[in-house]
Write a protein that holds these residues in place. Structure first.
Motif, PDB file in Angstrom:
ATOM      1  N   UNK A 146     -28.995  43.742 -29.748  1.00 20.28           N
ATOM      2  CA  UNK A 146     -29.914  43.207 -28.737  1.00 20.28           C
ATOM      3  C   UNK A 146     -30.151  41.716 -28.963  1.00 20.28           C
ATOM      4  N   UNK A 147     -30.357  41.309 -30.204  1.00 15.03           N
ATOM      5  CA  UNK A 147     -30.556  39.882 -30.485  1.00 15.03           C
ATOM      6  C   UNK A 147     -29.318  39.060 -30.130  1.00 15.03           C
ATOM      7  N   UNK A 148     -28.133  39.630 -30.356  1.00 15.03           N
ATOM      8  CA  UNK A 148     -26.905  38.922 -30.000  1.00 15.03           C
ATOM      9  C   UNK A 148     -26.788  38.761 -28.486  1.00 15.03           C
ATOM     10  N   UNK A 149     -27.182  39.782 -27.742  1.00 10.50           N
ATOM     11  CA  UNK A 149     -27.159  39.701 -26.282  1.00 10.50           C
ATOM     12  C   UNK A 149     -28.206  38.715 -25.771  1.00 10.50           C
ATOM     13  N   UNK A 150     -29.327  38.642 -26.468  1.00  9.19           N
ATOM     14  CA  UNK A 150     -30.350  37.637 -26.126  1.00  9.19           C
ATOM     15  C   UNK A 150     -29.776  36.241 -26.333  1.00  9.19           C
ATOM     16  N   UNK A 151     -29.084  36.035 -27.430  1.00 12.28           N
ATOM     17  CA  UNK A 151     -28.450  34.738 -27.706  1.00 12.28           C
ATOM     18  C   UNK A 151     -27.483  34.365 -26.588  1.00 12.28           C
ATOM     19  N   UNK A 152     -26.793  35.350 -26.042  1.00 17.55           N
ATOM     20  CA  UNK A 152     -25.845  35.097 -24.945  1.00 17.55           C
ATOM     21  C   UNK A 152     -26.541  34.936 -23.602  1.00 17.55           C
ATOM     22  N   UNK A 153     -27.832  35.190 -23.557  1.00 16.83           N
ATOM     23  CA  UNK A 153     -28.567  35.085 -22.300  1.00 16.83           C
ATOM     24  C   UNK A 153     -28.393  36.284 -21.390  1.00 16.83           C
ATOM     25  N   UNK A 154     -27.957  37.427 -21.943  1.00 14.89           N
ATOM     26  CA  UNK A 154     -27.688  38.609 -21.133  1.00 14.89           C
ATOM     27  C   UNK A 154     -28.892  39.545 -21.029  1.00 14.89           C
ATOM     28  N   UNK A 155     -29.873  39.367 -21.886  1.00 15.60           N
ATOM     29  CA  UNK A 155     -31.083  40.182 -21.834  1.00 15.60           C
ATOM     30  C   UNK A 155     -32.201  39.427 -22.533  1.00 15.60           C
ATOM     31  N   UNK A 156     -33.359  40.035 -22.638  1.00 10.81           N
ATOM     32  CA  UNK A 156     -34.500  39.425 -23.307  1.00 10.81           C
ATOM     33  C   UNK A 156     -34.978  40.331 -24.440  1.00 10.81           C
ATOM     34  N   UNK A 157     -35.613  39.712 -25.426  1.00 16.89           N
ATOM     35  CA  UNK A 157     -36.186  40.504 -26.515  1.00 16.89           C
ATOM     36  C   UNK A 157     -37.276  41.406 -25.938  1.00 16.89           C
ATOM     37  N   UNK A 158     -37.198  42.702 -26.167  1.00 18.72           N
ATOM     38  CA  UNK A 158     -38.255  43.582 -25.653  1.00 18.72           C
ATOM     39  C   UNK A 158     -39.573  43.309 -26.368  1.00 18.72           C
ATOM     40  N   UNK A 159     -40.682  43.286 -25.651  1.00 24.25           N
ATOM     41  CA  UNK A 159     -41.986  43.013 -26.282  1.00 24.25           C
ATOM     42  C   UNK A 159     -42.359  44.106 -27.280  1.00 24.25           C
ATOM     43  N   UNK A 160     -43.296  43.792 -28.151  1.00 23.45           N
ATOM     44  CA  UNK A 160     -43.682  44.721 -29.213  1.00 23.45           C
ATOM     45  C   UNK A 160     -44.234  46.041 -28.681  1.00 23.45           C
ATOM     46  N   UNK A 161     -44.829  46.025 -27.498  1.00 20.00           N
ATOM     47  CA  UNK A 161     -45.389  47.261 -26.936  1.00 20.00           C
ATOM     48  C   UNK A 161     -44.408  47.946 -25.981  1.00 20.00           C
ATOM     49  N   UNK A 180     -38.360  49.589 -29.910  1.00 22.09           N
ATOM     50  CA  UNK A 180     -38.158  48.750 -28.719  1.00 22.09           C
ATOM     51  C   UNK A 180     -36.701  48.330 -28.561  1.00 22.09           C
ATOM     52  N   UNK A 181     -36.015  48.091 -29.676  1.00 23.95           N
ATOM     53  CA  UNK A 181     -34.613  47.692 -29.617  1.00 23.95           C
ATOM     54  C   UNK A 181     -33.724  48.873 -29.252  1.00 23.95           C
ATOM     55  N   UNK A 182     -34.017  50.032 -29.799  1.00 18.49           N
ATOM     56  CA  UNK A 182     -33.237  51.228 -29.495  1.00 18.49           C
ATOM     57  C   UNK A 182     -33.418  51.621 -28.033  1.00 18.49           C
ATOM     58  N   UNK A 183     -34.644  51.509 -27.551  1.00 15.63           N
ATOM     59  CA  UNK A 183     -34.918  51.823 -26.151  1.00 15.63           C
ATOM     60  C   UNK A 183     -34.149  50.875 -25.230  1.00 15.63           C
ATOM     61  N   UNK A 184     -34.147  49.613 -25.552  1.00 11.87           N
ATOM     62  CA  UNK A 184     -33.416  48.631 -24.750  1.00 11.87           C
ATOM     63  C   UNK A 184     -31.909  48.905 -24.800  1.00 11.87           C
ATOM     64  N   UNK A 185     -31.415  49.279 -25.973  1.00  8.65           N
ATOM     65  CA  UNK A 185     -29.992  49.589 -26.125  1.00  8.65           C
ATOM     66  C   UNK A 185     -29.591  50.755 -25.220  1.00  8.65           C
ATOM     67  N   UNK A 186     -30.465  51.746 -25.138  1.00 10.17           N
ATOM     68  CA  UNK A 186     -30.210  52.900 -24.270  1.00 10.17           C
ATOM     69  C   UNK A 186     -30.260  52.485 -22.809  1.00 10.17           C
ATOM     70  N   UNK A 187     -31.236  51.680 -22.446  1.00 10.16           N
ATOM     71  CA  UNK A 187     -31.371  51.256 -21.048  1.00 10.16           C
ATOM     72  C   UNK A 187     -30.178  50.422 -20.584  1.00 10.16           C
ATOM     73  N   UNK A 188     -29.580  49.686 -21.507  1.00  5.09           N
ATOM     74  CA  UNK A 188     -28.422  48.855 -21.164  1.00  5.09           C
ATOM     75  C   UNK A 188     -27.116  49.656 -21.142  1.00  5.09           C
ATOM     76  N   UNK A 189     -27.196  50.926 -21.501  1.00  4.02           N
ATOM     77  CA  UNK A 189     -26.013  51.770 -21.472  1.00  4.02           C
ATOM     78  C   UNK A 189     -25.083  51.598 -22.652  1.00  4.02           C
ATOM     79  N   UNK A 190     -25.585  50.970 -23.724  1.00  2.25           N
ATOM     80  CA  UNK A 190     -24.750  50.728 -24.899  1.00  2.25           C
ATOM     81  C   UNK A 190     -24.719  51.953 -25.813  1.00  2.25           C
TER      82      UNK A 190
END
Length: 220
Positions: A146-161, A180-190
């Motif tokens: 997720x952080x690598x995708x944020x660096x690429x500008x493809x997504x945003x860091x999910x908030x703490x909540x 929050x990172x695992x949830x985002x990973x699932x939502x992105x289909x990864x």
């Protein structure tokens, strides 16, 4: 009732169709070259492994194998991510960020870049360490991807909540540090998790699984 002529035509068509399947299967087997000798054409991850090899993200081991069932180390993870997003690094700080990754370590340049682009902060030790030979866990992988995708500008860091509305896996608690990172990973289909619906955040990641994650995150 079906006439004998029609019945005969059906049998003839069926035999032709079956024969065509076997011919195509044999032709495919004869012409398809596996990406590595230990990754056969019928391996579940063969397409992912072929893709990351073609993209220069992996070259396998010096003996020419890929070893799909082996766990991925944190050093290998650094190499996979950096190669996926910017190729072989040529510009990086020559002074080590982590006490256990000296300039002589084979993955030094990858770990340095991983730190510089904000994908890793290493372990909270004094002095800071990275644990290059540790097997990376599935939750650590989620954070790095997720952080690598944020660096690429493809997504945003999910908030703490981000998990306050619920987790997408029964074995990833809402208050878990990596939820929050695992949830985002699932939502992105990864990731889709395991067939039983779990994610198993503390489990290691095999090289075959990593090929699939890297492909879905950066090449798909």
């Amino acid at each position: 009732m079906i006439s004998k002529k029609l019945f005969g035509f059906i049998i003839l068509f069926f035999c032709f169709f079956v024969g065509l399947i076997f011919v195509n299967k044999e032709t495919f087997a004869d012409t398809y070259t596996p990406p590595f000798p230990d990754v056969p054409c019928d391996h579940w991850a063969v397409d992912y492994i072929s893709a990351i090899k073609d993209a220069g993200i992996t070259t396998g081991y010096p003996d020419g194998t890929f070893r799909p069932g082996e766990p991925v180390t944190r050093a290998q993870m650094a190499a996979f991510i950096i190669r996926a997003i910017e190729g072989e690094p040529t510009n990086y700080n020559s002074n080590p960020y982590f006490a256990d990754v000296p300039p002589t370590h084979w993955a030094f340049k990858y770990v340095q870049r991983l730190k510089e682009i904000g994908v890793t902060t290493g372990y909270a030790t004094t002095p800071p360490t990275y644990g290059p030979e540790d097997n990376i866990t599935r939750e650590q992988m989620a954070v790095m991807l997720i952080r690598a995708l944020v660096y690429q500008g493809k997504t945003e860091i999910p908030p703490e909540d981000y998990c306050s509305s619920g987790s997408l896996f029964p074995d990833v608690e809402q208050d878990r540090w990596s939820c929050r990172y695992i949830k985002k990973l699932k939502e992105l289909g990864i990731t889709t998790g395991y067939p039983d619906g779990t994610y198993r955040p503390e489990a290691s990641v095999t090289r075959a699984e990593m090929a699939a994650f890297i492909y879905r995150a950066f090449l798909q």
